[in-house]
Design a protein around this motif. Structure first.
Motif, mmCIF file in Angstrom:
data_model
loop_
_atom_site.group_PDB
_atom_site.id
_atom_site.type_symbol
_atom_site.label_atom_id
_atom_site.label_comp_id
_atom_site.label_asym_id
_atom_site.label_seq_id
_atom_site.Cartn_x
_atom_site.Cartn_y
_atom_site.Cartn_z
ATOM 1 N N ASN A 164 0.827 -1.205 0.000
ATOM 2 C CA ASN A 164 0.000 0.000 0.000
ATOM 3 C C ASN A 164 0.861 1.254 0.000
ATOM 4 N N LEU A 165 1.924 1.255 0.802
ATOM 5 C CA LEU A 165 2.831 2.404 0.836
ATOM 6 C C LEU A 165 3.516 2.598 -0.512
ATOM 7 N N ASN A 166 4.017 1.510 -1.097
ATOM 8 C CA ASN A 166 4.688 1.607 -2.398
ATOM 9 C C ASN A 166 3.744 2.123 -3.481
ATOM 10 N N GLU A 167 2.502 1.680 -3.415
ATOM 11 C CA GLU A 167 1.510 2.114 -4.396
ATOM 12 C C GLU A 167 1.245 3.618 -4.280
ATOM 13 N N GLN A 168 1.132 4.115 -3.058
ATOM 14 C CA GLN A 168 0.908 5.546 -2.846
ATOM 15 C C GLN A 168 2.102 6.370 -3.318
ATOM 16 N N LEU A 169 3.309 5.882 -3.046
ATOM 17 C CA LEU A 169 4.518 6.607 -3.449
ATOM 18 C C LEU A 169 4.682 6.596 -4.970
ATOM 19 N N ASN A 170 4.358 5.478 -5.599
ATOM 20 C CA ASN A 170 4.419 5.412 -7.069
ATOM 21 C C ASN A 170 3.438 6.403 -7.691
ATOM 22 N N PHE A 171 2.261 6.512 -7.087
ATOM 23 C CA PHE A 171 1.258 7.454 -7.595
ATOM 24 C C PHE A 171 1.777 8.889 -7.506
ATOM 25 N N ILE A 172 2.386 9.229 -6.393
ATOM 26 C CA ILE A 172 2.947 10.576 -6.222
ATOM 27 C C ILE A 172 4.025 10.850 -7.268
ATOM 28 N N ASN A 173 4.914 9.879 -7.490
ATOM 29 C CA ASN A 173 5.993 10.054 -8.464
ATOM 30 C C ASN A 173 5.461 10.209 -9.888
ATOM 31 N N LEU A 174 4.332 9.569 -10.144
ATOM 32 C CA LEU A 174 3.720 9.671 -11.478
ATOM 33 C C LEU A 174 3.036 11.013 -11.689
ATOM 34 N N GLU A 175 2.350 11.490 -10.676
ATOM 35 C CA GLU A 175 1.504 12.669 -10.818
ATOM 36 C C GLU A 175 2.224 13.994 -10.558
ATOM 37 N N ILE A 176 3.341 13.957 -9.838
ATOM 38 C CA ILE A 176 4.048 15.188 -9.471
ATOM 39 C C ILE A 176 5.475 15.134 -10.011
ATOM 40 N N ASP A 177 5.858 16.115 -10.795
ATOM 41 C CA ASP A 177 7.200 16.152 -11.373
ATOM 42 C C ASP A 177 8.214 16.858 -10.482
ATOM 43 N N ASP A 178 7.790 17.888 -9.777
ATOM 44 C CA ASP A 178 8.711 18.659 -8.955
ATOM 45 C C ASP A 178 9.192 17.815 -7.773
ATOM 46 N N PRO A 179 10.505 17.579 -7.640
ATOM 47 C CA PRO A 179 11.011 16.694 -6.576
ATOM 48 C C PRO A 179 10.734 17.203 -5.173
ATOM 49 N N ILE A 180 10.732 18.518 -4.983
ATOM 50 C CA ILE A 180 10.469 19.071 -3.642
ATOM 51 C C ILE A 180 9.024 18.801 -3.236
ATOM 52 N N GLU A 181 8.106 19.046 -4.159
ATOM 53 C CA GLU A 181 6.692 18.774 -3.880
ATOM 54 C C GLU A 181 6.456 17.279 -3.689
ATOM 55 N N GLN A 182 7.156 16.455 -4.486
ATOM 56 C CA GLN A 182 7.067 15.010 -4.323
ATOM 57 C C GLN A 182 7.431 14.606 -2.900
ATOM 58 N N CYS A 183 8.554 15.140 -2.425
ATOM 59 C CA CYS A 183 9.052 14.785 -1.101
ATOM 60 C C CYS A 183 8.086 15.206 0.004
ATOM 61 N N GLU A 184 7.528 16.398 -0.128
ATOM 62 C CA GLU A 184 6.585 16.874 0.887
ATOM 63 C C GLU A 184 5.393 15.936 1.018
ATOM 64 N N LYS A 185 4.855 15.518 -0.128
ATOM 65 C CA LYS A 185 3.710 14.600 -0.116
ATOM 66 C C LYS A 185 4.119 13.226 0.411
ATOM 67 N N ALA A 186 5.273 12.744 -0.074
ATOM 68 C CA ALA A 186 5.725 11.401 0.284
ATOM 69 C C ALA A 186 6.037 11.288 1.770
ATOM 70 N N ILE A 187 6.720 12.281 2.328
ATOM 71 C CA ILE A 187 7.103 12.221 3.740
ATOM 72 C C ILE A 187 5.873 12.133 4.632
ATOM 73 N N GLY A 188 4.846 12.905 4.311
ATOM 74 C CA GLY A 188 3.608 12.851 5.095
ATOM 75 C C GLY A 188 2.999 11.459 5.090
ATOM 76 N N ILE A 189 2.981 10.830 3.929
ATOM 77 C CA ILE A 189 2.408 9.487 3.803
ATOM 78 C C ILE A 189 3.252 8.458 4.548
#
Length: 277
Positions: free
Chosen positions: A9-34
Motif C-alpha cells: 500500500n505504501l509503495n503504491e501511494q509513493l508510485n502514484f505521487i511520483n507519477l503525478e508530481i514532477d517537482d522533486p520538492i513537492e514530491q518529497c513533501e507529499k511522500a514524507i507525510g504518507i
C-alpha cells in the motif's frame, strides 16, 4: 505478523505521487507525510502485539521496518538536497551533486564493517543487531540509538534503512547529473524558434506518446517509440526520463489508466459545446 499489505500500500501511494508530481520538492513533501503516517501505524501495531519468537523479531527489525524507514530517510534527504541546490550554472550544479555522492561514499567507508556483514547476508550477530535491548558498547553504537524509542528500535535497524536509502539516493543523484548534462547539450544545439515548452506533467506526455505511437500517426507507423520520445524531448524542451518504466506504472493504475487522454476528450467536447452558442 503479516506486513505485506502495508508495504504494498505504501509503495503504491509513493508510485502514484511520483507519477503525478514532477517537482522533486513537492514530491518529497507529499511522500514524507504518507510515510510518517505508515510508520506510526506500524509502530502502533508492534506496540499492541508481541513477537512469537526472537527469529520473528529479528526479521522485523532487519527486513520489514527498514523498508518503511529507508523511504523516509530517502525522501527527507532528497528534500534537503533539492532545497539547498545552488542556482548557478552547470558546473556549479554538477559540483554540488558530486559532493553529495562523496557524502554517500563517506558513510560507506565509515560503516564498512557492518556494510559487509549486511551485504553478505551474515546472521551470526543478528541477536545483538536486531533484538531490542541487546546492545554492546563495543559494536560502534550510533548516538541516534539512545535518542530513539527503544521499544521500536534496535542497534542496527536504522543502519540497514540508511544503506537501502543510500542505494536509492545514489541512483537519484546520478540521474540528476545526467539530466544536467542533457540540459546543457540541448541548450547548445540549434532548435527551431518555436518557443514551445511542455508545462504539463511528464506522465501526461508519456501517456500521449504511447497513444500516438500505438495509433501509428508518424511516418505511417514506421517509426520506433524511442525516436518519437527523443523528438518530443527536443521539441517540447523536456526530459522524459525512464518513460518505459513510467508506462508500466501507468498500466498498473487501478482506475482511470488513460487519465490525460480522458481529460483531453472531456475538455475538447466542452469547447465544441461552448462554440455552439
Amino acid at each position: 505478523m503479516n506486513f505485506t499489505n502495508k508495504i504494498n500500500n505504501l509503495n503504491e501511494q509513493l508510485n502514484f505521487i511520483n507519477l503525478e508530481i514532477d517537482d522533486p520538492i513537492e514530491q518529497c513533501e507529499k511522500a514524507i507525510g504518507i510515510i510518517v503516517t505508515a510508520v506510526e501505524s506500524l509502530k502502533n501495531q508492534i506496540s499492541k502485539r508481541k513477537f512469537k519468537s526472537q527469529v520473528e523479531e529479528i526479521k522485523f527489525f532487519k527486513e520489514i521496518k527498514p523498508q518503511f524507514t529507508s523511504k523516509l530517510i530517502y525522501y527527507n534527504k532528497i528534500y534537503k538536497i533539492e532545497t539547498k541546490k545552488p542556482r548557478g550554472g552547470r558546473r556549479i550544479v554538477k559540483k554540488y551533486y558530486r559532493e553529495e555522492l562523496q557524502k554517500l561514499k563517506r558513510f560507506f567507508d565509515y560503516e564498512l564493517e557492518f556494510y559487509k556483514y549486511y551485504r553478505t547476508g551474515s546472521a551470526y550477530l543478528d541477536y545483538k543487531y536486531f533484538v531490542r535491548g541487546n546492545f554492546d558498547i563495543k559494536l560502534s553504537l550510533d548516538s541516534l540509538y539512545f535518542e530513539s524509542d527503544l521499544t521500536f528500535a534496535t542497534l542496527h535497524s536504522y543502519k540497514v534503512a540508511k544503506i537501502k536509502a543510500n542505494d536509492l539516493l545514489e541512483v537519484f543523484i546520478e540521474n540528476k547529473l545526467q539530466e544536467t548534462n542533457n540540459s546543457y547539450r540541448q541548450k547548445s544545439q540549434h532548435k527551431p524558434n518555436s518557443g514551445l515548452i511542455w508545462t504539463g506533467s511528464k506522465v501526461s506526455l508519456i501517456e500521449l506518446l504511447y497513444a500516438l505511437h500505438s495509433e501509428g500517426v508518424f511516418n505511417n507507423g514506421a517509426v520506433d517509440l524511442k525516436d518519437i520520445a527523443l523528438y518530443f524531448e527536443s521539441v517540447f524542451n523536456v526530459n522524459l526520463g525512464q518513460y518505459r518504466r513510467t508506462f508500466l506504472e501507468i498500466r498498473m493504475r487501478k482506475s482511470n489508466r488513460t487519465k490525460f487522454i480522458n481529460s483531453l476528450k472531456k475538455i475538447l467536447l466542452k469547447r465544441m459545446d461552448d462554440a455552439d452558442y
